[in-house]
Enzyme design. Structure first.
Site, PDB file in Angstrom:
ATOM      1  N   CYS A  95       3.713   2.120  -0.114  1.00 27.25           N
ATOM      2  CA  CYS A  95       3.723   2.406  -1.456  1.00 27.25           C
ATOM      3  C   CYS A  95       2.400   3.618  -1.462  1.00 27.25           C
ATOM      4  O   CYS A  95       3.132   4.924  -0.899  1.00 27.25           O
ATOM      5  CB  CYS A  95       3.016   1.116  -2.346  1.00 27.25           C
ATOM      6  SG  CYS A  95       3.306   1.693  -3.688  1.00 27.25           S
ATOM      7  N   ARG A 129       6.132   3.860 -15.356  1.00 19.80           N
ATOM      8  CA  ARG A 129       5.547   2.994 -13.769  1.00 19.80           C
ATOM      9  C   ARG A 129       6.942   2.234 -13.263  1.00 19.80           C
ATOM     10  O   ARG A 129       7.646   1.307 -14.035  1.00 19.80           O
ATOM     11  CB  ARG A 129       4.351   1.694 -14.033  1.00 19.80           C
ATOM     12  CG  ARG A 129       3.963   1.145 -13.236  1.00 19.80           C
ATOM     13  CD  ARG A 129       2.640   0.052 -13.987  1.00 19.80           C
ATOM     14  NE  ARG A 129       2.173   0.092 -11.892  1.00 19.80           N
ATOM     15  CZ  ARG A 129       0.923   0.922 -11.352  1.00 19.80           C
ATOM     16  NH1 ARG A 129       0.935   2.702 -12.274  1.00 19.80           N
ATOM     17  NH2 ARG A 129       0.845   0.668 -10.582  1.00 19.80           N
ATOM     18  N   HIS A 193       6.816  -2.677  -0.967  1.00 17.05           N
ATOM     19  CA  HIS A 193       5.250  -3.896  -1.420  1.00 17.05           C
ATOM     20  C   HIS A 193       4.452  -4.224  -0.836  1.00 17.05           C
ATOM     21  O   HIS A 193       5.322  -5.620  -0.468  1.00 17.05           O
ATOM     22  CB  HIS A 193       5.089  -4.263  -3.166  1.00 17.05           C
ATOM     23  CG  HIS A 193       4.146  -3.545  -3.166  1.00 17.05           C
ATOM     24  ND1 HIS A 193       2.786  -3.328  -3.418  1.00 17.05           N
ATOM     25  CD2 HIS A 193       4.840  -2.779  -4.833  1.00 17.05           C
ATOM     26  CE1 HIS A 193       2.014  -2.524  -3.438  1.00 17.05           C
ATOM     27  NE2 HIS A 193       2.978  -2.148  -5.224  1.00 17.05           N
TER      28      HIS A 193
HETATM   29  N1  GLN Z   1      -1.336   5.207  -7.271  1.00 16.11           N
HETATM   30  C1  GLN Z   1       0.154   4.488  -6.323  1.00 16.11           C
HETATM   31  C2  GLN Z   1       1.374   5.133  -7.565  1.00 16.11           C
HETATM   32  O1  GLN Z   1       1.144   3.949  -8.422  1.00 16.11           O
HETATM   33  C3  GLN Z   1       0.898   4.068  -5.572  1.00 16.11           C
HETATM   34  C4  GLN Z   1       0.477   2.359  -6.268  1.00 16.11           C
HETATM   35  C5  GLN Z   1       0.495   0.960  -4.671  1.00 16.11           C
HETATM   36  O2  GLN Z   1       0.298   1.146  -4.205  1.00 16.11           O
HETATM   37  N2  GLN Z   1       0.507   0.652  -5.225  1.00 16.11           N
HETATM   38  O3  GLN Z   1       2.380   5.435  -7.551  1.00 16.11           O
END
Ligand code: GLN
Length: 239
Positions: A95, A129, A193
């Site tokens: 990620c 998101r 994740h």
């Molecule tokens: N900040 C990054 C995004 O939102 C990574 C987020 C994360 O590691 N979950 O894409």
């Protein structure tokens, strides 16, 4: 890695990028190596410390935008990870850690932030998101069963010609273009994740194969497999 030597795992910046139970990936690799009789040594490298160059498998996790920017700056300044990967070390980047490996990623206001250029990818902000379960068919060349996991990110990632997609997304967003994650050499990046290896032991064994130069012996994976099947059944659209 010589057959009698210790497998060295290096967990990068747990103080910045370990928001989602990322230590689980370290624990799964340790356990799966030890169950094959491979001795393991793990180093946790905090962001104030230099990244050792002598590791066999490097792990870097997910996190929020500001720690992600700080981690990218420190890794670039340090240079140890670049030297380790140039030496042939393996790596799992998750990620935020995945995005950092590219040329650029989106900061907290969506502004472009320099990555560290270890993978031929470029990330930016998506329209919304991406949160939820993810299922993706792995590149058949890797011999890893269908991936399942959880994603939570704003970023979308474009793959350049220097990398191959890790998988094709069946459910979820992944890179945002129908693919999920990527790999090049012995470096894997993914939006799966946190403790993704607990749900995908095949991916853990791929890293162990790369690091040791030999396919690890089969082990009893009944509990891993039950979890994988349960998540697949819960996530895939019903026929
Ligand atoms: N900040 C990054 C995004 O939102 C990574 C987020 C994360 O590691 N979950 O894409």
């Amino acid at each position: 890695m010589p057959s009698d030597s210790v497998l060295r795992l290096v967990w990068i910046y747990p103080d910045l990028l370990s928001t989602y139970g990322d230590q689980g990936n370290v624990l799964v690799l340790e356990q799966r190596a030890r169950r094959r009789g491979i001795p393991v040594e793990t180093v946790h490298v905090r962001s104030a410390d230099p990244v050792p160059e002598s590791g066999d498998i490097y792990l870097i996790g997910g996190g929020e935008d500001r720690p992600q920017i700080l981690a990218a700056q420190r890794l670039r300044r340090d240079g140890g990870l670049h030297r380790a990967i140039a030496r042939g070390a393996a790596m799992l980047a998750v990620c935020a850690g995945y995005q950092i490996m590219g040329s650029v990623f989106g900061g907290e206001e969506g502004q472009p932030v320099d990555g560290i250029g270890l993978l031929d990818i470029a990330s930016g902000r998506g329209a919304g998101r991406a949160v939820g379960e993810l299922v993706a068919e792995t590149d058949p060349a890797l011999g890893v069963p269908t991936l399942t996991g959880f994603e939570n990110h704003m970023g979308v990632t474009r793959l350049g010609p220097g990398v191959r997609p890790l998988s094709r997304t069946v459910v979820g967003t992944g890179n945002g273009d129908g693919t999920e994650g990527c790999y090049a050499g012995k470096v894997v990046g993914t939006y799966l994740h946190g403790p993704a290896l607990a749900r995908n032991p095949g991916l853990a064994d791929l890293l162990l194969t790369w690091a040791t130069g030999a396919q690890p012996a089969p082990i009893d994976d009944v509990w891993f497999e039950r979890l994988r099947q349960e998540r697949l059944a819960a996530t895939l659209p019903r026929a």
